[in-house]
Scaffold this motif. Structure first.
Motif, PDB file in Angstrom:
ATOM      1  N   ARG A  69       0.847  -1.184   0.000  1.00  0.00           N
ATOM      2  CA  ARG A  69       0.000   0.000   0.000  1.00  0.00           C
ATOM      3  C   ARG A  69       0.881   1.232   0.000  1.00  0.00           C
ATOM      4  NH1 ARG A  69      -5.302   0.762   3.386  1.00  0.00           N
ATOM      5  NH2 ARG A  69      -6.179   0.476   1.361  1.00  0.00           N
ATOM      6  N   ARG A  70       0.709   2.082  -0.997  1.00  0.00           N
ATOM      7  CA  ARG A  70       1.465   3.324  -1.067  1.00  0.00           C
ATOM      8  C   ARG A  70       0.790   4.356  -0.179  1.00  0.00           C
ATOM      9  NH1 ARG A  70       3.221   5.188  -6.614  1.00  0.00           N
ATOM     10  NH2 ARG A  70       4.849   6.070  -5.349  1.00  0.00           N
ATOM     11  N   ILE A  71       1.595   5.241   0.382  1.00  0.00           N
ATOM     12  CA  ILE A  71       1.092   6.253   1.304  1.00  0.00           C
ATOM     13  C   ILE A  71       1.601   7.614   0.874  1.00  0.00           C
ATOM     14  CG2 ILE A  71       1.174   7.083   3.692  1.00  0.00           C
ATOM     15  CD1 ILE A  71       1.526   4.159   4.541  1.00  0.00           C
ATOM     16  N   ALA A  72       0.722   8.593   0.925  1.00  0.00           N
ATOM     17  CA  ALA A  72       1.110   9.980   0.656  1.00  0.00           C
ATOM     18  C   ALA A  72       1.006  10.757   1.959  1.00  0.00           C
ATOM     19  CB  ALA A  72       0.206  10.600  -0.399  1.00  0.00           C
ATOM     20  N   GLU A  73       2.060  11.483   2.276  1.00  0.00           N
ATOM     21  CA  GLU A  73       2.040  12.400   3.416  1.00  0.00           C
ATOM     22  C   GLU A  73       1.470  13.723   2.908  1.00  0.00           C
ATOM     23  OE1 GLU A  73       3.016  11.765   6.569  1.00  0.00           O
ATOM     24  OE2 GLU A  73       3.651   9.720   6.099  1.00  0.00           O
ATOM     25  N   VAL A  74       0.463  14.239   3.599  1.00  0.00           N
ATOM     26  CA  VAL A  74      -0.195  15.483   3.196  1.00  0.00           C
ATOM     27  C   VAL A  74       0.026  16.531   4.272  1.00  0.00           C
ATOM     28  CG1 VAL A  74      -2.399  16.552   2.606  1.00  0.00           C
ATOM     29  CG2 VAL A  74      -1.953  14.217   1.911  1.00  0.00           C
ATOM     30  N   ASP A  75       0.354  17.748   3.835  1.00  0.00           N
ATOM     31  CA  ASP A  75       0.561  18.856   4.759  1.00  0.00           C
ATOM     32  C   ASP A  75      -0.109  20.093   4.171  1.00  0.00           C
ATOM     33  OD1 ASP A  75       1.482  20.436   6.857  1.00  0.00           O
ATOM     34  OD2 ASP A  75       3.434  20.767   5.927  1.00  0.00           O
ATOM     35  N   CYS A  76      -1.165  20.556   4.835  1.00  0.00           N
ATOM     36  CA  CYS A  76      -1.898  21.739   4.385  1.00  0.00           C
ATOM     37  C   CYS A  76      -1.789  22.820   5.460  1.00  0.00           C
ATOM     38  CB  CYS A  76      -3.374  21.426   4.175  1.00  0.00           C
ATOM     39  SG  CYS A  76      -3.733  20.033   3.096  1.00  0.00           S
ATOM     40  N   THR A  77      -1.579  24.037   5.034  1.00  0.00           N
ATOM     41  CA  THR A  77      -1.564  25.177   5.942  1.00  0.00           C
ATOM     42  C   THR A  77      -2.459  26.263   5.370  1.00  0.00           C
ATOM     43  OG1 THR A  77       0.390  26.117   4.864  1.00  0.00           O
ATOM     44  CG2 THR A  77       0.776  24.727   6.791  1.00  0.00           C
ATOM     45  N   GLY A  78      -2.979  27.099   6.256  1.00  0.00           N
ATOM     46  CA  GLY A  78      -3.844  28.172   5.791  1.00  0.00           C
ATOM     47  C   GLY A  78      -4.143  29.148   6.907  1.00  0.00           C
ATOM     48  N   LYS A  79      -5.092  30.034   6.616  1.00  0.00           N
ATOM     49  CA  LYS A  79      -5.529  31.056   7.574  1.00  0.00           C
ATOM     50  C   LYS A  79      -7.041  31.153   7.554  1.00  0.00           C
ATOM     51  CE  LYS A  79      -1.613  33.165   8.876  1.00  0.00           C
ATOM     52  NZ  LYS A  79      -1.153  33.175  10.242  1.00  0.00           N
ATOM     53  N   THR A  80      -7.586  31.506   8.716  1.00  0.00           N
ATOM     54  CA  THR A  80      -9.020  31.791   8.810  1.00  0.00           C
ATOM     55  C   THR A  80      -9.243  33.258   8.455  1.00  0.00           C
ATOM     56  OG1 THR A  80      -8.961  32.507  11.116  1.00  0.00           O
ATOM     57  CG2 THR A  80      -9.259  30.136  10.710  1.00  0.00           C
ATOM     58  N   GLY A  81     -10.505  33.610   8.292  1.00  0.00           N
ATOM     59  CA  GLY A  81     -10.839  35.005   8.052  1.00  0.00           C
ATOM     60  C   GLY A  81     -10.395  35.896   9.198  1.00  0.00           C
ATOM     61  N   GLY A  82     -10.311  35.351  10.426  1.00  0.00           N
ATOM     62  CA  GLY A  82      -9.880  36.094  11.603  1.00  0.00           C
ATOM     63  C   GLY A  82      -8.378  36.049  11.845  1.00  0.00           C
ATOM     64  N   GLY A  83      -7.621  35.430  10.923  1.00  0.00           N
ATOM     65  CA  GLY A  83      -6.164  35.410  11.036  1.00  0.00           C
ATOM     66  C   GLY A  83      -5.575  34.235  11.807  1.00  0.00           C
ATOM     67  N   ILE A  86      -4.444  27.569  10.279  1.00  0.00           N
ATOM     68  CA  ILE A  86      -5.156  26.325  10.014  1.00  0.00           C
ATOM     69  C   ILE A  86      -4.121  25.302   9.580  1.00  0.00           C
ATOM     70  CG2 ILE A  86      -6.856  25.129   8.568  1.00  0.00           C
ATOM     71  CD1 ILE A  86      -8.124  27.847   7.975  1.00  0.00           C
ATOM     72  N   SER A  87      -4.273  24.060  10.053  1.00  0.00           N
ATOM     73  CA  SER A  87      -3.434  22.977   9.544  1.00  0.00           C
ATOM     74  C   SER A  87      -4.308  21.751   9.296  1.00  0.00           C
ATOM     75  CB  SER A  87      -2.302  22.636  10.512  1.00  0.00           C
ATOM     76  OG  SER A  87      -2.813  22.072  11.697  1.00  0.00           O
ATOM     77  N   LEU A  88      -3.974  21.031   8.246  1.00  0.00           N
ATOM     78  CA  LEU A  88      -4.623  19.766   7.922  1.00  0.00           C
ATOM     79  C   LEU A  88      -3.491  18.842   7.493  1.00  0.00           C
ATOM     80  CD1 LEU A  88      -7.069  17.938   7.324  1.00  0.00           C
ATOM     81  CD2 LEU A  88      -7.235  19.039   5.098  1.00  0.00           C
ATOM     82  N   THR A  89      -3.228  17.826   8.284  1.00  0.00           N
ATOM     83  CA  THR A  89      -2.090  16.955   8.019  1.00  0.00           C
ATOM     84  C   THR A  89      -2.490  15.494   8.168  1.00  0.00           C
ATOM     85  OG1 THR A  89      -1.379  17.028  10.332  1.00  0.00           O
ATOM     86  CG2 THR A  89      -0.403  18.651   8.844  1.00  0.00           C
TER      87      THR A  89
END
Length: 160
Positions: A69-83, A86-89
């Motif tokens: 089974r292949r695996i992808a590491e995901v790393d997401c960063t962002g900002k909310t409207g209030g500054g 945000i992270s999604l990993t």
């Protein structure tokens, strides 16, 4: 989503390798379905940017067998409207044509846990064959907001 961004997603899906995961399509899909999941959980997402790398840390390892089974590491960063940050990993083991990702993913807003999920998106949705832009509103100028998706592609060594 703009027609250009939609065409990019459709084009990335067409480049899906025969052995499964494609880091570009995983990054784009995770960005899109992750943003929707965060918003459903009350997070005001201003922007989110995701990167994905297939089989990170396995450089120099033999090419995975058909049963591995292949695996992808995901790393997401962002900002909310209030500054707030945000992270999604996490790890993705399957991406289905822009509709969903499966794996083990966690999201945080300003350090607070928002959710942990093994599926993001709707894996049962009918596959799309392309993106068709809706007609402009009657009497409107036809101007629509544009969504820009940033994708960083990192592939591991496959040993060929």
């Amino acid at each position: 989503m703009s027609v250009l961004a939609g065409a990019t997603v459709a084009g990335l899906a067409a480049c899906q390798p025969a052995d499964g995961l494609n880091s570009a399509s995983i990054a784009v899909t995770t960005d899109r379905v992750g943003t929707s999941a965060l918003e459903r959980n009350g997070v005001d997402v201003q922007w989110l940017s995701c990167t994905a790398g297939v089989d990170r840390g396995r450089a120099g390892a033999p090419t995975p067998s058909a049963s591995a089974r292949r695996i992808a590491e995901v790393d997401c960063t962002g900002k909310t409207g209030g500054g707030k940050d945000i992270s999604l990993t996490g790890r993705v083991t399957q991406e289905l044509g822009g509709r969903c990702v499966r794996g083990d993913l966690s999201a945080k807003e300003g350090g607070r846990s928002v959710f942990r999920a093994n599926v993001l998106g709707n894996c049962d949705a009918a596959p799309t064959t392309g993106v068709v832009a809706p007609p402009p509103p009657a009497g409107g100028s036809g101007v629509r907001p544009t969504v820009t998706v940033t994708v960083t592609v990192t592939e591991g060594f496959r040993g060929k």
